[in-house]
Motif scaffolding. Structure first.
Motif, mmCIF file in Angstrom:
data_model
loop_
_atom_site.group_PDB
_atom_site.id
_atom_site.type_symbol
_atom_site.label_atom_id
_atom_site.label_comp_id
_atom_site.label_asym_id
_atom_site.label_seq_id
_atom_site.Cartn_x
_atom_site.Cartn_y
_atom_site.Cartn_z
ATOM 1 N N ALA A 38 1.120 1.839 -3.781
ATOM 2 C CA ALA A 38 0.795 1.742 -3.945
ATOM 3 C C ALA A 38 0.561 3.480 -4.364
ATOM 4 C CB ALA A 38 -0.161 1.466 -3.861
ATOM 5 N N ALA A 45 -10.976 2.755 -5.800
ATOM 6 C CA ALA A 45 -11.546 3.199 -6.548
ATOM 7 C C ALA A 45 -10.776 4.830 -6.341
ATOM 8 C CB ALA A 45 -12.937 4.036 -5.656
ATOM 9 N N ARG A 46 -9.474 5.044 -5.119
ATOM 10 C CA ARG A 46 -8.628 5.482 -5.536
ATOM 11 C C ARG A 46 -7.700 5.248 -6.626
ATOM 12 N NH1 ARG A 46 -8.464 6.132 0.723
ATOM 13 N NH2 ARG A 46 -9.887 7.500 0.942
ATOM 14 N N MET A 47 -7.155 4.902 -6.652
ATOM 15 C CA MET A 47 -6.227 3.482 -7.669
ATOM 16 C C MET A 47 -6.855 3.757 -9.330
ATOM 17 S SD MET A 47 -3.879 2.003 -6.193
ATOM 18 C CE MET A 47 -2.279 1.614 -6.997
ATOM 19 N N ASP A 48 -8.230 3.370 -9.308
ATOM 20 C CA ASP A 48 -8.582 4.215 -10.528
ATOM 21 C C ASP A 48 -8.993 6.016 -10.829
ATOM 22 O OD1 ASP A 48 -9.021 1.490 -10.733
ATOM 23 O OD2 ASP A 48 -11.343 1.203 -10.801
ATOM 24 N N GLY A 49 -8.365 6.653 -9.417
ATOM 25 C CA GLY A 49 -8.156 7.891 -10.368
ATOM 26 C C GLY A 49 -9.798 8.462 -9.564
ATOM 27 N N ILE A 50 -10.316 7.961 -9.240
ATOM 28 C CA ILE A 50 -11.621 9.144 -8.691
ATOM 29 C C ILE A 50 -11.298 9.857 -7.680
ATOM 30 C CG2 ILE A 50 -13.740 8.504 -8.052
ATOM 31 C CD1 ILE A 50 -13.789 5.885 -9.295
ATOM 32 N N ARG A 67 -0.532 11.314 -6.087
ATOM 33 C CA ARG A 67 -1.224 10.617 -5.799
ATOM 34 C C ARG A 67 -1.778 8.991 -6.433
ATOM 35 N NH1 ARG A 67 -6.887 12.235 -5.008
ATOM 36 N NH2 ARG A 67 -7.769 10.851 -6.211
ATOM 37 N N PRO A 68 -2.295 8.633 -6.178
ATOM 38 C CA PRO A 68 -1.716 6.622 -6.248
ATOM 39 C C PRO A 68 -2.487 6.919 -7.600
ATOM 40 C CG PRO A 68 -3.450 6.467 -4.207
ATOM 41 C CD PRO A 68 -3.161 7.987 -4.712
ATOM 42 N N SER A 69 -3.944 7.072 -7.965
ATOM 43 C CA SER A 69 -4.109 6.978 -9.653
ATOM 44 C C SER A 69 -3.036 7.514 -10.458
ATOM 45 C CB SER A 69 -5.227 7.869 -10.024
ATOM 46 O OG SER A 69 -4.829 9.656 -9.556
ATOM 47 N N ARG A 113 0.692 -1.729 -0.334
ATOM 48 C CA ARG A 113 0.153 -0.075 -0.453
ATOM 49 C C ARG A 113 1.146 0.993 -0.068
ATOM 50 N NH1 ARG A 113 -5.501 -0.306 1.512
ATOM 51 N NH2 ARG A 113 -4.953 1.023 2.833
ATOM 52 N N ARG A 172 -8.373 8.931 7.630
ATOM 53 C CA ARG A 172 -8.491 8.781 9.227
ATOM 54 C C ARG A 172 -7.875 10.320 9.181
ATOM 55 N NH1 ARG A 172 -5.929 4.181 8.068
ATOM 56 N NH2 ARG A 172 -4.233 5.452 7.525
ATOM 57 N N LEU A 195 0.201 2.782 -11.453
ATOM 58 C CA LEU A 195 0.770 1.751 -11.247
ATOM 59 C C LEU A 195 -1.086 0.825 -10.953
ATOM 60 C CD1 LEU A 195 2.387 2.198 -7.758
ATOM 61 C CD2 LEU A 195 3.356 1.409 -10.105
ATOM 62 N N ALA A 196 -1.577 -0.121 -10.667
ATOM 63 C CA ALA A 196 -2.665 -1.332 -11.306
ATOM 64 C C ALA A 196 -2.415 -1.793 -9.942
ATOM 65 C CB ALA A 196 -3.241 -1.740 -12.229
ATOM 66 N N MET A 197 -3.735 -1.921 -8.931
ATOM 67 C CA MET A 197 -3.829 -3.213 -8.201
ATOM 68 C C MET A 197 -4.522 -3.803 -8.155
ATOM 69 S SD MET A 197 -3.200 -1.593 -4.498
ATOM 70 C CE MET A 197 -3.102 -2.665 -2.739
ATOM 71 N N ASP A 256 -10.298 1.862 -2.026
ATOM 72 C CA ASP A 256 -8.550 1.686 -1.934
ATOM 73 C C ASP A 256 -8.869 1.946 -3.828
ATOM 74 O OD1 ASP A 256 -7.921 2.374 -0.201
ATOM 75 O OD2 ASP A 256 -7.130 0.768 0.277
ATOM 76 N N LEU A 311 -1.850 4.169 -1.502
ATOM 77 C CA LEU A 311 -2.690 4.623 -0.464
ATOM 78 C C LEU A 311 -2.160 4.828 1.086
ATOM 79 C CD1 LEU A 311 -4.081 1.551 -2.239
ATOM 80 C CD2 LEU A 311 -5.083 3.608 -2.715
ATOM 81 N N GLU A 312 -1.040 3.774 1.042
ATOM 82 C CA GLU A 312 -0.525 4.650 2.917
ATOM 83 C C GLU A 312 0.512 5.410 2.672
ATOM 84 O OE1 GLU A 312 -2.495 4.318 5.779
ATOM 85 O OE2 GLU A 312 -2.311 2.295 4.897
#
Lengths: 383, 278
Positions: free
Chosen positions: A50, B174-179, A71-73, A47, B103, A77-79, B172, A52-53
């Motif tokens: 990615a 959705a975040r990876m997908d760029g939303i 930002r993750p997007s 994470r 958080r 990277l794809a998860m 998560d 996310l964390e």
């Protein structure tokens, strides 16, 4: 296609250190498995990669560029998640199309009603449709495009999740225990499919699992994590045959490696169960632990003897559980030939070749050994 | 309990109690329908009968519609309840998402304040809110009817509890997908939370459709009146209360809710059990 570098990654939750300084480099196109028992921090590390964390300290670099705070997007990277995390209200097509729509359509074009009438939206949608259909074709899910995730089986959902990851052509794929929700048979099948996918895409795969069989069968390299630390990284064969730490030796391999109490004498020789092995080492005299893989135990000859307390015949192989005489210790031996199994409660002698022995100091670190008289060379073992 | 009696005594007792309860609940409605169907003379007669000797429902309805602009009041009710509900959703969903999935420092304190907010009865804050609307010059308007209810702490609480059950992986992914975070609220959480939103919608619409207290104190103009005020209009007439048309008007006013309830019966019960479990 990307190379991912981690340096001194630290992460803590509520004062508990989950990652204690991870340094690691994932090469372009590699299939890396992060393995370890649950709670070892492997998912957290994924994470962090990615995005996310956020890590508390340390740096993540993708293709040499730091990505912290991105930002993750935007990391591209794809998860693939353990629960697949498909959008339950969207059908397969729309699920796979989400990352493309988010990237290719502007905010106004994504609006429910207004967006559809904007000029240019049509052409973009057509491209998206082509891309999604191409992916669906590759993954054999083309007939499922109109179905909602609730109407798909576990294996199909898994494929849709992989499709959603593939469609955006990411720099690397991150997998978070993607097979653990599947039944055993399907898991073995998907293992082969994922490995094949990796060979075809030649992309960087980072794969988190607690299942050592998955790690051993698919990866080009395995990184073993314990208690927030990366203990050892290497090819599956290296990890299996040359564990640098007793925890790695115990975690990898099924059934578990046999650990016997041993002693290093003052002259550097090694005793186990009161018998001297034809080995020597440079370590200081004292207690040590001796590890021998089940398949390296030779039944029927040798200085030790034990009583058969349990037999597991799997058809192609068998596991013999022995209670070692004169001690309360148990040991498991693998027999390749199931036609000659010892009887229950019978007494058998056993031994092992000196090169089968790995010894560890009381802290669990590997001690280098010198085999005094190499008797015979055996092929490297496989899981 | 013997096998000869397939219906045990306890089951009979249970049903008797339930029927009695239902009768008590239904009595006012039956009385309303009965009164709405009687002519004025029968309403005031000393004998007690539910079924009128002479049906006068049509006349009473005609009089009710003639005396007051009932359709206008029903429209007001729709405008007010729908606006309140939409605004409540617009406020509650992002707030609930933040409380459930993000958080940040002080999140637990914020949530405790939300819970505390549920404990405050609306009457307790009526006077300050009234003064606020007065200073803002908003009294006697739709805004006065809608604005005080746009932030529903109950709605935030209900949605937050529901969002807690949505897996983090979905957020998560959705975040990876760029939303974006707001995008997640509307594109991911809202569709997943449709049952909870429906349940909340039913509570909200019922509560504000039937609200008598707040419209009574902020409204003067007749054309803004909500349905309960319209019914009250039939009382206190200098000519004395005309019960027949009043009951007929009451019937008209509860009809939309009854019809909506019949359509959404299953969802309504789901909604109640949802709040019961969480």
């Amino acid at each position: 296609m990307a190379q991912i570098e981690l340096s001194a990654i630290r992460k803590s939750f509520d004062g508990t250190d989950v990652l204690k300084g991870i340094d690691f480099r994932i090469e372009d196109g590699e299939f890396i498995s992060l393995v370890g028992p649950s709670g070892c921090g492997k998912s957290t590390l994924l994470r962090v990669i990615a995005g996310l964390e956020p890590q508390n300290s340390g740096e993540v670099r993708i293709d040499g560029r730091p990505v912290d705070g991105i930002r993750p997007s935007a990391r591209n990277l794809a998860m693939v998640f353990q629960s697949y995390a498909l959008y339950p209200h969207l059908n397969t097509f729309d699920n796979i199309a989400v990352p493309l729509r988010m990237r290719r359509l502007s905010a106004i074009e994504r609006l429910p009603l207004l967006g559809a009438v904007l000029p240019g939206r049509r052409a973009k949608e057509r491209h998206i449709r082509n891309d999604v259909e191409a992916i669906a074709e590759q993954l054999d899910i083309a007939p499922l495009l109109r179905r909602k995730p609730g109407q798909l089986s576990g294996g199909q959902r898994q494929r849709v999740a992989v499709g959603r990851a593939m469609v955006r052509e990411p720099r690397a794929f991150l997998f978070d225990e993607p097979l653990s929700n599947l039944d055993a048979k399907l898991r073995v099948h998907m293992r082969a499919e994922l490995a094949e996918l990796h060979r075809r895409l030649k992309a960087t795969f980072v794969y988190v699992t607690h299942d050592q069989a998955e790690a051993m069968t698919m990866s080009s390299r395995i990184a073993v994590m314990m208690d927030g630390e990366l203990i050892q990284a290497g090819t599956p064969a290296e990890i299996y045959n040359d564990p640098e730490d007793i925890r790695v030796a115990e975690f990898i391999g099924s059934p578990k490696i046999n650990i016997l109490p041993g002693r290093i004498r003052k002259d550097g020789g090694v005793d186990v169960l009161g018998t001297a092995l034809k080995l020597s080492c440079r370590a200081a005299a004292g207690d040590c632990r001796v590890g021998v893989r089940p398949e390296r135990i030779d039944l029927g000859a040798g200085p030790f003897s034990g009583t058969v307390v349990h037999l597991e015949n799997l058809g192609a192989e068998a596991f013999v559980h022995l209670a070692i005489e004169g001690s309360g210790l148990r040991l498991i031996a693998r027999l390749a030939d199931v036609r000659h199994l010892p009887g229950m409660a019978s007494s058998v002698t056993f031994g092992f070749a000196p090169d089968a022995v790995r010894i560890f100091d009381p802290a669990g670190k590997r001690i280098e050994l010198k085999v005094e008289q190499p008797e015979r060379v055996r092929e490297p073992a496989h899981v | 309990m013997s096998n000869a009696h397939p219906i045990p005594f306890r089951a009979i007792l249970r049903h008797v109690l339930l029927i009695a309860g239902a009768a008590i609940m239904l009595a006012p409605f039956i009385w309303m329908i009965s009164t709405a169907s009687k002519p004025q003379t029968e309403i005031f007669s000393s004998e007690l009968h539910l079924i009128p000797h002479q049906f006068a429902l049509a006349e009473n309805l005609r009089e009710a519609f003639a005396k007051a602009n009932l359709l206008r009041f029903l429209l007001n009710g729709v405008i007010v309840t729908v606006s309140i509900f939409l605004l409540q959703v617009m406020v509650a969903l992002p707030a609930a998402y933040a409380l459930a999935k993000l958080r940040f420092l002080g999140r637990e304190t914020m949530f405790a304040l939300v819970l505390f907010g549920i404990l405050i009865p609306p009457q307790a804050t009526a006077v300050p809110v009234f003064l606020l609307l007065h200073k803002a010059g908003l009294l006697d308007s739709y805004a006065a009817l809608v604005l005080p209810f746009t932030i529903s702490v109950f709605g935030i609480f209900l949605m937050r509890q529901f969002f807690k059950t949505v897996p983090d992986d979905l957020v998560d992914a959705a975040r990876m997908d760029g939303i974006s975070e707001f995008g997640i609220v509307w594109r991911v959480m809202l569709p997943a939370a449709i049952p909870a939103v429906t349940a909340f919608g039913i509570f909200s619409v019922v509560a504000h459709w039937n609200d008598y207290f707040w419209p009574l104190i902020v409204l003067n103009s007749e054309h803004l009146r909500t349905p309960p005020l319209a019914v009250a209009h039939f009382r206190n007439n200098e000519a004395g209360t005309s019960y027949g048309p009043l009951m007929a008007a009451a019937m008209v006013i509860i009809a939309p809710l009854v019809i909506a309830f019949l359509f959404a019966q299953r969802r309504f019960i789901e909604g109640i059990t949802l709040t019961g479990i969480k």
